[in-house]
Scaffold this motif. Structure first.
Motif, PDB file in Angstrom:
ATOM      1  N   VAL A  94      18.935   1.847 -22.743  1.00  2.00           N
ATOM      2  CA  VAL A  94      19.714   0.934 -21.901  1.00  2.00           C
ATOM      3  C   VAL A  94      19.130   0.873 -20.496  1.00  2.00           C
ATOM      4  O   VAL A  94      18.957  -0.211 -19.917  1.00  2.00           O
ATOM      5  CB  VAL A  94      21.195   1.360 -21.853  1.00  2.00           C
ATOM      6  CG1 VAL A  94      21.954   0.563 -20.795  1.00  2.00           C
ATOM      7  CG2 VAL A  94      21.845   1.172 -23.214  1.00  2.00           C
ATOM      8  N   ALA A  95      18.826   2.050 -19.952  1.00  7.44           N
ATOM      9  CA  ALA A  95      18.260   2.084 -18.605  1.00  7.44           C
ATOM     10  C   ALA A  95      16.921   1.355 -18.558  1.00  7.44           C
ATOM     11  O   ALA A  95      16.625   0.624 -17.608  1.00  7.44           O
ATOM     12  CB  ALA A  95      18.091   3.529 -18.153  1.00  7.44           C
ATOM     13  N   SER A  96      16.114   1.530 -19.613  1.00  3.09           N
ATOM     14  CA  SER A  96      14.831   0.838 -19.685  1.00  3.09           C
ATOM     15  C   SER A  96      15.026  -0.674 -19.734  1.00  3.09           C
ATOM     16  O   SER A  96      14.346  -1.436 -19.032  1.00  3.09           O
ATOM     17  CB  SER A  96      14.053   1.310 -20.919  1.00  3.09           C
ATOM     18  OG  SER A  96      12.855   0.581 -21.068  1.00  3.09           O
ATOM     19  N   MET A  97      15.985  -1.113 -20.590  1.00  2.00           N
ATOM     20  CA  MET A  97      16.263  -2.552 -20.680  1.00  2.00           C
ATOM     21  C   MET A  97      16.771  -3.102 -19.352  1.00  2.00           C
ATOM     22  O   MET A  97      16.408  -4.212 -18.940  1.00  2.00           O
ATOM     23  CB  MET A  97      17.287  -2.816 -21.784  1.00  2.00           C
ATOM     24  CG  MET A  97      16.718  -2.736 -23.193  1.00  2.00           C
ATOM     25  SD  MET A  97      17.854  -3.330 -24.473  1.00  2.00           S
ATOM     26  CE  MET A  97      19.005  -1.982 -24.567  1.00  2.00           C
ATOM     27  N   PHE A 147      10.820   0.576 -13.389  1.00  2.00           N
ATOM     28  CA  PHE A 147      11.046  -0.699 -12.693  1.00  2.00           C
ATOM     29  C   PHE A 147       9.747  -1.206 -12.076  1.00  2.00           C
ATOM     30  O   PHE A 147       9.398  -2.379 -12.196  1.00  2.00           O
ATOM     31  CB  PHE A 147      12.109  -0.506 -11.607  1.00  2.00           C
ATOM     32  CG  PHE A 147      12.421  -1.769 -10.854  1.00  2.00           C
ATOM     33  CD1 PHE A 147      13.261  -2.730 -11.394  1.00  2.00           C
ATOM     34  CD2 PHE A 147      11.872  -1.998  -9.601  1.00  2.00           C
ATOM     35  CE1 PHE A 147      13.557  -3.885 -10.699  1.00  2.00           C
ATOM     36  CE2 PHE A 147      12.156  -3.151  -8.905  1.00  2.00           C
ATOM     37  CZ  PHE A 147      13.000  -4.101  -9.459  1.00  2.00           C
ATOM     38  N   ARG A 148       9.023  -0.281 -11.422  1.00  2.00           N
ATOM     39  CA  ARG A 148       7.769  -0.673 -10.781  1.00  2.00           C
ATOM     40  C   ARG A 148       6.732  -1.103 -11.815  1.00  2.00           C
ATOM     41  O   ARG A 148       6.057  -2.123 -11.657  1.00  2.00           O
ATOM     42  CB  ARG A 148       7.237   0.492  -9.957  1.00  2.00           C
ATOM     43  CG  ARG A 148       5.999   0.127  -9.134  1.00  2.00           C
ATOM     44  CD  ARG A 148       5.469   1.294  -8.345  1.00  2.00           C
ATOM     45  NE  ARG A 148       4.877   2.318  -9.194  1.00  2.00           N
ATOM     46  CZ  ARG A 148       5.412   3.503  -9.432  1.00  2.00           C
ATOM     47  NH1 ARG A 148       6.585   3.812  -8.910  1.00  2.00           N
ATOM     48  NH2 ARG A 148       4.801   4.387 -10.215  1.00  2.00           N
ATOM     49  N   LYS A 149       6.627  -0.343 -12.897  1.00  2.00           N
ATOM     50  CA  LYS A 149       5.627  -0.641 -13.918  1.00  2.00           C
ATOM     51  C   LYS A 149       5.976  -1.893 -14.716  1.00  2.00           C
ATOM     52  O   LYS A 149       5.078  -2.628 -15.150  1.00  2.00           O
ATOM     53  CB  LYS A 149       5.472   0.554 -14.860  1.00  2.00           C
ATOM     54  CG  LYS A 149       4.827   1.763 -14.193  1.00  2.00           C
ATOM     55  CD  LYS A 149       4.643   2.920 -15.167  1.00  2.00           C
ATOM     56  CE  LYS A 149       3.937   4.087 -14.488  1.00  2.00           C
ATOM     57  NZ  LYS A 149       3.751   5.237 -15.399  1.00  2.00           N
ATOM     58  N   SER A 150       7.273  -2.169 -14.905  1.00  2.00           N
ATOM     59  CA  SER A 150       7.685  -3.361 -15.663  1.00  2.00           C
ATOM     60  C   SER A 150       7.265  -4.634 -14.946  1.00  2.00           C
ATOM     61  O   SER A 150       6.807  -5.595 -15.574  1.00  2.00           O
ATOM     62  CB  SER A 150       9.203  -3.359 -15.881  1.00  2.00           C
ATOM     63  OG  SER A 150       9.581  -2.356 -16.785  1.00  2.00           O
ATOM     64  N   GLY A 151       7.440  -4.655 -13.627  1.00  2.00           N
ATOM     65  CA  GLY A 151       7.032  -5.832 -12.858  1.00  2.00           C
ATOM     66  C   GLY A 151       5.537  -6.083 -12.967  1.00  2.00           C
ATOM     67  O   GLY A 151       5.092  -7.227 -13.124  1.00  2.00           O
ATOM     68  N   LYS A 152       4.751  -4.999 -12.933  1.00  2.00           N
ATOM     69  CA  LYS A 152       3.298  -5.119 -13.055  1.00  2.00           C
ATOM     70  C   LYS A 152       2.912  -5.631 -14.434  1.00  2.00           C
ATOM     71  O   LYS A 152       2.037  -6.501 -14.576  1.00  2.00           O
ATOM     72  CB  LYS A 152       2.662  -3.751 -12.796  1.00  2.00           C
ATOM     73  CG  LYS A 152       1.138  -3.741 -12.887  1.00  2.00           C
ATOM     74  CD  LYS A 152       0.606  -2.334 -12.666  1.00  2.00           C
ATOM     75  CE  LYS A 152      -0.917  -2.306 -12.835  1.00  2.00           C
ATOM     76  NZ  LYS A 152      -1.454  -0.934 -12.660  1.00  2.00           N
ATOM     77  N   ILE A 153       3.585  -5.108 -15.475  1.00  2.00           N
ATOM     78  CA  ILE A 153       3.274  -5.514 -16.848  1.00  2.00           C
ATOM     79  C   ILE A 153       3.596  -6.989 -17.073  1.00  2.00           C
ATOM     80  O   ILE A 153       2.821  -7.724 -17.707  1.00  2.00           O
ATOM     81  CB  ILE A 153       4.054  -4.632 -17.849  1.00  2.00           C
ATOM     82  CG1 ILE A 153       3.384  -3.261 -17.950  1.00  2.00           C
ATOM     83  CG2 ILE A 153       4.117  -5.281 -19.230  1.00  2.00           C
ATOM     84  CD1 ILE A 153       4.129  -2.287 -18.812  1.00  2.00           C
ATOM     85  N   ALA A 169       0.897  -1.098 -20.623  1.00  2.00           N
ATOM     86  CA  ALA A 169       1.991  -0.969 -21.593  1.00  2.00           C
ATOM     87  C   ALA A 169       2.059   0.453 -22.151  1.00  2.00           C
ATOM     88  O   ALA A 169       3.157   1.017 -22.314  1.00  2.00           O
ATOM     89  CB  ALA A 169       1.794  -1.974 -22.730  1.00  2.00           C
ATOM     90  N   ILE A 170       0.894   1.053 -22.428  1.00  2.00           N
ATOM     91  CA  ILE A 170       0.875   2.437 -22.925  1.00  2.00           C
ATOM     92  C   ILE A 170       1.375   3.384 -21.844  1.00  2.00           C
ATOM     93  O   ILE A 170       2.125   4.329 -22.116  1.00  2.00           O
ATOM     94  CB  ILE A 170      -0.552   2.819 -23.377  1.00  2.00           C
ATOM     95  CG1 ILE A 170      -0.903   2.068 -24.664  1.00  2.00           C
ATOM     96  CG2 ILE A 170      -0.671   4.324 -23.594  1.00  2.00           C
ATOM     97  CD1 ILE A 170      -2.326   2.291 -25.140  1.00  2.00           C
ATOM     98  N   ASN A 171       0.967   3.124 -20.612  1.00  2.00           N
ATOM     99  CA  ASN A 171       1.418   3.945 -19.499  1.00  2.00           C
ATOM    100  C   ASN A 171       2.928   3.901 -19.349  1.00  2.00           C
ATOM    101  O   ASN A 171       3.584   4.913 -19.111  1.00  2.00           O
ATOM    102  CB  ASN A 171       0.736   3.467 -18.211  1.00  2.00           C
ATOM    103  CG  ASN A 171       0.923   4.435 -17.073  1.00  2.00           C
ATOM    104  OD1 ASN A 171       1.860   4.301 -16.298  1.00  2.00           O
ATOM    105  ND2 ASN A 171       0.029   5.415 -16.965  1.00  2.00           N
ATOM    106  N   GLY A 222      15.831  -6.244 -14.682  1.00  2.00           N
ATOM    107  CA  GLY A 222      15.821  -6.398 -13.228  1.00  2.00           C
ATOM    108  C   GLY A 222      14.495  -6.955 -12.734  1.00  2.00           C
ATOM    109  O   GLY A 222      14.456  -7.854 -11.895  1.00  2.00           O
ATOM    110  N   ALA A 223      13.395  -6.418 -13.289  1.00  2.00           N
ATOM    111  CA  ALA A 223      12.067  -6.904 -12.901  1.00  2.00           C
ATOM    112  C   ALA A 223      11.885  -8.363 -13.330  1.00  2.00           C
ATOM    113  O   ALA A 223      11.338  -9.187 -12.581  1.00  2.00           O
ATOM    114  CB  ALA A 223      10.990  -6.028 -13.535  1.00  2.00           C
TER     115      ALA A 223
END
Length: 561
Positions: free
Chosen positions: A282-285, A168-174, A219-221, A290-291
């Motif tokens: 699913v959890a990733s999506m 969740f944290r990394k998706s917002g940054k990406i 994205a790789i992270n 959410g982000a």
């Protein structure tokens, strides 16, 4: 929900058939029954499995048709809602936000939300229904064996929970980095001529590569974090299979369950394998959605500061304008553009506003269009405060030709007609003639149907300005604002245009904002601005006789000419 549950039921039901067939076959073999009877039993069971598979496929098709199509409708509505909201936001908002970021939120972020409202919900519902049905069926056979199957799942859930927080944290940054990348690309494409003329291709490429490198690393992270899912799922599913075979084998030896029950339980594990493995995706999506939804909500919850009041008045504008002690400061820069500015304009008056760059000339146009609201003082149109008017009707009744003309990648005809859908072809051509554009259009390959390219890239600066002027003339409003819209045309063309406008709709109130004196048009009043303050005002003759700023500018312009 009905289709998901029914599809899940037909997915679980074959486990019982496999168990029954295996037990009956084992029993027949032990009893030395005829092989034909055993074959018939196996064929009958196989046909039942095929029938159940077909039924499951039908309901799975219906499930996807309903929920995936529904998610597309949501995507459609959400994009329209965001686009409509963007159009309601005030000018100040667009001065502090990048176009690339706006585009990314209406495209990439909405797509990620759709992945939640469609595939995520579908898979999640399917997983829950399969787990409930499988556990219920397993409990009918053996509670201990059921425990062996589901014991690893809580550990899987915990690992997913902790990984999701990181995602969740990394998706917002990406998503923020993707917005920066989109903005860089968009600005490069729009300003390609400037980039090429200054030979800055390598510099811009380096800048883009740096932003792209930051996005790549993030994205790789994120992918490395997401990679934990599937090995973890495979490990815990493997534990379930091993424990089921070991404990189930012991129970078979003890005679408490049959061999068919072990096959039944392994069938259940295989049924749960794909849904449980999809939990990671699913959890990733869901986390990405959410982000993305959070980013969308940031703009959707931004309220437009320039709106129509609840008791807005709607009436035809006559053309009287009054600035009453107006002071205005731009919020994003803190620069005070107008200071205690007062001006009375009667219907049909022709007003010239002259001043050097940064004196506050264009601010007057922005305030009349109510792109901004004044901090102190009032602007009255036909004796009513401009803030009391219905915003849409106010702007509909004002024609505006800016210096920096924005044109759409469309035909000449449609660009001129942009402000008036009901305009006839004759009116479009007349407006083009008034702006001295018709002579240029007639030599274009397809005349008025010629596509002018993005932002009018096929036109010269003067042609762009004249097209914007024709668009303003076509509206035939009572109030016309010309904001230095002839700065890119030559002197002769300027005289021709002003000559056309001089006798056109004489009852129209006109504000001509310019940095140079227009001697070919007699103005009722000329305002000389200096640093947001009226330095001089009067007619041309009065100002020349005053021998002040205006007279000095007039002499300099005459001598230069």
């Amino acid at each position: 929900m009905v289709f998901v549950t029914t599809s899940s039921y037909f997915a679980v039901r074959p486990a019982n058939i496999v168990k029954d067939v295996l037990d009956e076959v084992a029993e027949k073999i032990n009893a030395n029954e005829n092989k034909a009877i055993i074959s018939k039993l196996v064929v009958h069971g196989g046909l039942l499995l095929i029938g159940l598979a077909l039924l499951r496929g039908i309901f799975m098709f219906l499930m996807r048709q309903t929920i995936i199509v529904m998610s597309r409708h949501i995507e459609y509505d959400q994009k329209n809602e965001i686009y409509n909201h963007y159009q309601q936001l005030h000018t100040q908002f667009y001065k502090t936000h990048f176009t690339g970021d706006l585009m990314n939120r209406i495209s990439e972020d909405v797509s990620r939300v759709r992945m939640y409202t469609g595939p995520s919900i579908m898979y999640l519902t399917s997983v829950l229904s399969l787990i409930v049905l499988c556990i219920w069926q397993m409990l009918q056979v053996s509670g201990i064996l059921t425990l062996c199957v589901i014991a690893p799942l809580p550990f899987l859930a915990l690992s997913i929970y902790f990984v999701n927080k990181i995602i969740f944290r990394k998706s917002g940054k990406i998503q923020a980095q993707l917005s920066d990348l989109t903005t860089t690309a968009q600005e490069s494409y729009s300003g390609i001529r400037v980039i090429k003329s200054f030979m800055q291709e390598k510099t811009m490429l380096r800048f883009f590569e740096n932003n792209s490198e930051l996005y790549r690393k993030s994205a790789i992270n994120l992918s490395l974090t997401e990679a934990i899912y599937f090995p973890a799922i495979s490990f815990f599913i493997g534990l379930s299979i091993i424990s089921t075979i070991m404990v189930g084998g012991y129970f078979v030896i003890q005679g408490t369950i049959s061999v068919g029950n072990i096959a039944q339980f392994i069938f259940y594990i295989n049924i749960l394998a794909f849904p449980v493995s999809s939990i990671g995706a699913v959890a990733s999506m869901m986390q990405r959605a959410g982000a993305s939804q959070k980013r969308i909500d940031e703009f959707l919850h931004t309220k437009g500061e320039i709106v129509s009041p609840p008791d807005a008045i709607s009436r035809k504008i006559v053309g009287a304008v009054e600035f009453n002690n107006v002071t205005f400061t731009y919020p994003h820069t803190g620069i005070t553009a107008l200071k205690y500015f007062s001006l009375n304009v009667n219907p049909g008056d022709k007003i010239a506003i002259i001043g050097k760059t940064g004196s506050g000339k264009s601010t007057i146009a922005q305030l009349l269009l109510r792109m901004y609201d004044v901090q102190s003082g009032k602007i009255l149109i036909d004796t009513a405060d401009i803030r009391r008017y219905n915003l849409q009707e106010l702007r509909t009744q004002i024609s505006y030709a800016p210096q920096d003309a924005f044109l759409f990648s469309d035909s000449v005809y449609n660009n001129i007609k942009f402000g008036r859908d009901d305009a006839t072809e004759a009116e479009v051509i007349e407006a083009s003639f008034m702006a001295d554009l018709d002579k240029d259009v007639t030599v274009f390959p397809k005349k008025y149907e010629t596509i002018i390219g993005e932002r009018g890239v096929m036109l010269s600066g003067g042609q762009k300005q004249r097209m914007a002027l024709a668009r303003a003339i076509l509206k035939k409003s009572k109030l016309l604002i010309l904001d230095d819209c002839l700065s890119a045309v030559d002197t002769q063309t300027e005289k021709t245009i002003l000559g056309n406008l001089r006798n056109y709709r004489s009852e129209q109130t006109v504000f001509v904002i310019t940095h140079r004196i227009l001697t070919s048009w007699t103005f009722d009043k000329i305002i000389v601005l200096d640093d947001g303050v009226i330095a001089e005002q009067g007619t041309h003759d009065e100002l020349v006789n005053m021998n002040g700023r205006y007279a000095k500018l007039y002499r300099h312009q005459t001598e230069t000419a």
